[in-house]
Write a protein that holds these residues in place. Structure first.
Motif, PDB file in Angstrom:
ATOM      1  N   GLY A 250       0.784  -1.229   0.000  1.00 43.47           N
ATOM      2  CA  GLY A 250       0.000   0.000   0.000  1.00 43.47           C
ATOM      3  C   GLY A 250       0.815   1.277   0.000  1.00 43.47           C
ATOM      4  N   VAL A 251       2.102   1.186  -0.385  1.00 43.78           N
ATOM      5  CA  VAL A 251       2.913   2.403  -0.497  1.00 43.78           C
ATOM      6  C   VAL A 251       2.387   3.239  -1.667  1.00 43.78           C
ATOM      7  N   ASP A 252       2.236   4.537  -1.447  1.00 42.22           N
ATOM      8  CA  ASP A 252       1.517   5.384  -2.401  1.00 42.22           C
ATOM      9  C   ASP A 252       2.325   5.758  -3.634  1.00 42.22           C
ATOM     10  N   VAL A 253       3.627   5.988  -3.452  1.00 41.46           N
ATOM     11  CA  VAL A 253       4.457   6.530  -4.535  1.00 41.46           C
ATOM     12  C   VAL A 253       5.807   5.820  -4.526  1.00 41.46           C
ATOM     13  N   LEU A 254       6.325   5.505  -5.718  1.00 38.03           N
ATOM     14  CA  LEU A 254       7.618   4.825  -5.818  1.00 38.03           C
ATOM     15  C   LEU A 254       8.599   5.677  -6.619  1.00 38.03           C
ATOM     16  N   GLN A 255       9.871   5.506  -6.274  1.00 38.60           N
ATOM     17  CA  GLN A 255      10.937   6.285  -6.929  1.00 38.60           C
ATOM     18  C   GLN A 255      12.153   5.376  -7.005  1.00 38.60           C
ATOM     19  N   GLY A 256      12.790   5.318  -8.162  1.00 37.97           N
ATOM     20  CA  GLY A 256      13.994   4.499  -8.244  1.00 37.97           C
ATOM     21  C   GLY A 256      14.411   4.208  -9.670  1.00 37.97           C
ATOM     22  N   TYR A 257      15.613   3.641  -9.783  1.00 40.24           N
ATOM     23  CA  TYR A 257      16.185   3.350 -11.100  1.00 40.24           C
ATOM     24  C   TYR A 257      15.305   2.402 -11.905  1.00 40.24           C
ATOM     25  N   TYR A 258      14.494   1.566 -11.219  1.00 43.88           N
ATOM     26  CA  TYR A 258      13.600   0.656 -11.934  1.00 43.88           C
ATOM     27  C   TYR A 258      12.689   1.441 -12.887  1.00 43.88           C
ATOM     28  N   PHE A 259      12.299   2.637 -12.478  1.00 39.39           N
ATOM     29  CA  PHE A 259      11.409   3.476 -13.297  1.00 39.39           C
ATOM     30  C   PHE A 259      12.200   4.470 -14.140  1.00 39.39           C
ATOM     31  N   ALA A 260      13.051   5.234 -13.488  1.00 43.47           N
ATOM     32  CA  ALA A 260      13.858   6.236 -14.205  1.00 43.47           C
ATOM     33  C   ALA A 260      14.958   6.758 -13.292  1.00 43.47           C
ATOM     34  N   ARG A 261      16.076   7.120 -13.893  1.00 42.62           N
ATOM     35  CA  ARG A 261      17.168   7.749 -13.142  1.00 42.62           C
ATOM     36  C   ARG A 261      16.954   9.257 -13.107  1.00 42.62           C
ATOM     37  N   PRO A 262      17.631   9.939 -12.175  1.00 41.35           N
ATOM     38  CA  PRO A 262      17.597  11.410 -12.231  1.00 41.35           C
ATOM     39  C   PRO A 262      18.144  11.861 -13.578  1.00 41.35           C
TER      40      PRO A 262
END
Ligand code: C2E
Ligand code: CA
Ligand code: CA
Ligand code: CA
Length: 276
Positions: A250-262
């Motif tokens: 149930g974590v609302d938002v994800l961030q990481g290299y799996y999706f995109a790098r800075p």
């Protein structure tokens, strides 16, 4: 016979003292380098998408500082301590906010888009912050939510800055506690401040596939955030297994290299959905 010797010693002593005074009152070499790099616009914003676990849509972005020196792009680990010591962190943070605001002002951002900046607790008291957030809302529209991610590097007492915080909240600014669950983030802020979001540190996301104590802490942090009605963001998501686990939890938002790098701001704008 001693006199010329004495005069010489006194002169050497005076000269030495003058030299030491002069040296100490000079800006440090590193401070000069940082000030020059700032003047040349070498500190630039990179943006990393904040992603919806279900749809994969971009719900926002975190602004991360980079030092672009010729062809080299340095991440903060290599220089942020020097920047902090030089006393320029506040000014560079303001530069990043202004550059991000103008860089995104032509883009069509989706409603409710969260734009997160990293600040130290003492920077929350920076009187220029309110103006920068106001300009951000004016240029990017009411649909954009400015977020200040609070990273605990020093202990700073925010008592007495309630007026400024109230002003920020009235502009729609949200607060996130960064690196939550580590020593870098203070639990006491949870009760002292009106926090909207917990950012779960990457070390706990790493623990998902290692079935360690870290996973117990991860589950506890998620339960804490949910029972307090806070939004949860997990950072450092690198695998599908991590995404699946966090989504199911149930974590609302994800961030990481799996999706995109800075990425550089211009690249981010180009990849926005609906960009011509
Ligand atoms: P942070 O706020 O925890 O930012 C997340 C860091 O994790 C970023 O490192 C990001 O590039 C990295 N990251 C994101 N996804 C992944 C992933 O999937 N795997 C791995 N291994 N790493 C991932 P970055 O950009 O090097 O920044 C490091 C830290 O420097 C930040 O950690 C933040 O504490 C600080 N920082 C960055 N920009 C600023 C700034 O403008 N002001 C201040 N005060 N601190 C900043
Ligand atoms: Ca952060
Ligand atoms: Ca973080
Ligand atoms: Ca972190």
């Amino acid at each position: 016979a001693y006199e010329p010797m004495l005069v010489l010693l006194v002169l050497v002593g005076l000269f030495g003292a003058w030299g030491a005074y002069h040296w100490l009152s000079q800006p440090r070499a590193a401070d000069e380098v940082i000030a020059q790099a700032r003047a040349r616009g070498e500190f630039v914003p990179y943006l990393q998408p904040l992603v919806c676990p279900q749809s994969g849509r971009w719900l926002g972005a975190e602004v991360l500082m980079r030092w672009r020196d010729g062809d080299r792009v340095l991440a903060p680990g290599a220089f942020i301590a020097e920047v902090e010591q030089s006393g320029s962190l506040g000014a560079i943070t303001r530069d990043l906010m202004a550059a991000t605001t103008s860089g995104l002002s032509g883009a069509r951002l989706p409603a409710g888009f969260h734009l997160a900046f990293n600040v130290t607790a003492s920077q929350l008291a920076d009187p220029e912050l309110v103006g920068l957030c106001r300009v951000l809302r004016e240029k990017l529209g009411e649909a954009v939510v400015p977020v200040l991610e609070l990273t605990e590097r020093e202990t700073f007492d925010l008592a007495g800055h309630g007026g400024q915080l109230a002003e920020l909240f009235s502009l729609g600014v949200e607060l996130a506690l960064d690196d939550f669950g580590t020593g870098q983030s203070s639990l006491s802020y949870l009760s002292e401040l009106q926090v909207h979001t917990l950012k779960i540190d990457r070390s706990f996301v790493d623990a998902i596939e290692r079935d360690s104590l870290g996973k117990v802490v991860l589950d506890a942090v998620i339960a804490l955030g949910q029972s307090l009605g806070l939004k949860l963001v997990a950072e450092g998501v690198e695998t599908a297994a991590q995404r699946d686990y966090l989504q199911a939890a149930g974590v609302d938002v994800l961030q990481g290299y799996y999706f995109a790098r800075p990425m550089p701001l211009a690249d981010f704008v180009r990849q926005l959905p609906g960009h011509a």
